[in-house]
Design a protein around this motif. Structure first.
Motif, PDB file in Angstrom:
ATOM      1  N   ILE A 111       0.832  -1.197   0.000  1.00 38.19           N
ATOM      2  CA  ILE A 111       0.000   0.000   0.000  1.00 38.19           C
ATOM      3  C   ILE A 111       0.871   1.253   0.000  1.00 38.19           C
ATOM      4  CG2 ILE A 111      -1.586   1.384   1.408  1.00 38.19           C
ATOM      5  CD1 ILE A 111      -3.052  -0.731  -0.066  1.00 38.19           C
ATOM      6  N   ARG A 157      -0.456   7.200   2.760  1.00 40.53           N
ATOM      7  CA  ARG A 157      -1.002   5.865   2.986  1.00 40.53           C
ATOM      8  C   ARG A 157      -2.421   5.925   3.580  1.00 40.53           C
ATOM      9  NH1 ARG A 157       1.091   0.571   4.538  1.00 40.53           N
ATOM     10  NH2 ARG A 157      -0.313  -0.412   6.034  1.00 40.53           N
ATOM     11  N   TYR A 191      -6.410   4.340   2.235  1.00 40.15           N
ATOM     12  CA  TYR A 191      -7.419   3.613   3.011  1.00 40.15           C
ATOM     13  C   TYR A 191      -8.737   4.374   3.097  1.00 40.15           C
ATOM     14  CZ  TYR A 191      -3.973   0.142   4.447  1.00 40.15           C
ATOM     15  OH  TYR A 191      -3.052  -0.873   4.452  1.00 40.15           O
ATOM     16  N   PRO A 246     -10.716  -0.002   1.621  1.00 39.71           N
ATOM     17  CA  PRO A 246     -10.481  -0.507   2.985  1.00 39.71           C
ATOM     18  C   PRO A 246      -9.204  -1.327   3.130  1.00 39.71           C
ATOM     19  CG  PRO A 246     -12.284  -1.688   1.922  1.00 39.71           C
ATOM     20  CD  PRO A 246     -11.966  -0.525   1.042  1.00 39.71           C
ATOM     21  N   GLY A 247      -8.650  -1.818   2.041  1.00 41.91           N
ATOM     22  CA  GLY A 247      -7.431  -2.615   2.126  1.00 41.91           C
ATOM     23  C   GLY A 247      -6.914  -2.957   0.743  1.00 41.91           C
TER      24      GLY A 247
END
Length: 237
Positions: free
Chosen positions: A36, A47, A51, A55-56
């Protein structure tokens, strides 16, 4: 002296940018190896902001996979004009363009990456395979395919996929040869099936009726004609 001002992106525009950045990174390295933090750096954001939109990594991977799947399915679209062999050869050219451009990402897509086991990812992969299957049936002008034709077309789609994956591991065979070989493989699968079934025989004869001698299918016949005299005669009894 003037200073540049970074334009603020809207929500959808930022999401599309992140998907594009992720797809580019996933195309050159396995998604398992992309973090990420790398995606955020490539997008020029923090970062936590990544998100905010996803969500991921798995959700971002699936969004990138959706874009790649739509693009790959589109590679099988071809105008229904001219000999079938030439059409299939153009399709294979575009298919291998995609494989060439998205090598590690294509491997991860077909073998499983961060989304392995995800029903969403698996469904998208199946969509690509089914889109290719339906496109080939459309080229054959068959609305209600018999069981043997379904087997031939689905087997060929799987063969194209597995051939591309093997080719990516070293690229030891010239790409153009593989594209032509896969078109030959389609004709060969249809011909073997036709030997067992009259309905398939009729489809094969219709498929070959307008094929020129210098086309891909004509090339296969020429190669086999050259090869056959050197083969030993089959034993009887």
């Amino acid at each position: 002296m003037t200073t540049g001002v970074r334009r603020r992106m809207g929500v959808d525009e930022r999401r599309q940018q992140l998907i594009g950045v992720a797809l580019e990174l996933f195309s050159h390295r396995s998604p398992d190896d992309v973090s990420i933090d790398e995606i955020a750096a490539a997008a020029g954001i923090s970062r936590p902001l990544v998100y905010h939109y996803f969500p991921g990594k798995q959700s971002l991977y699936e969004a990138a996979l959706r874009r790649a799947a739509d693009e790959l399915a589109g590679r099988f679209m071809e105008p229904h004009e001219g000999p079938l062999g030439a059409r299939l050869l153009r399709v294979m050219g575009r298919f291998f363009d995609f494989v060439d451009d998205h090598g590690p990402g294509f491997s991860a897509l077909m073998r499983g990456g961060p989304a392995v086991g995800s029903s969403t990812a698996n469904a998208m992969i199946d969509e690509v395979r089914n889109a290719a299957y339906l496109q080939i049936l459309a080229h054959l002008n068959v609305q209600q395919p018999p069981a043997r034709l379904q087997l031939v077309v689905r087997s060929w789609v799987s063969l194209a996929e597995s051939t591309a994956l093997i080719w990516l591991d070293g690229r030891r065979i010239p790409r153009g040869e593989l594209e032509l070989q896969l078109v030959h493989d389609f004709a060969a699968l249809a011909a073997v099936s036709a030997a067992y079934d009259q309905e398939m025989a009729a489809i094969l004869l219709r498929m070959l009726a307008e094929e020129p001698a210098d086309g891909p299918f004509g090339d296969l016949v020429s190669r086999l004609t050259t090869l056959l005299p050197g083969l030993p005669a089959p034993r009887v009894g």
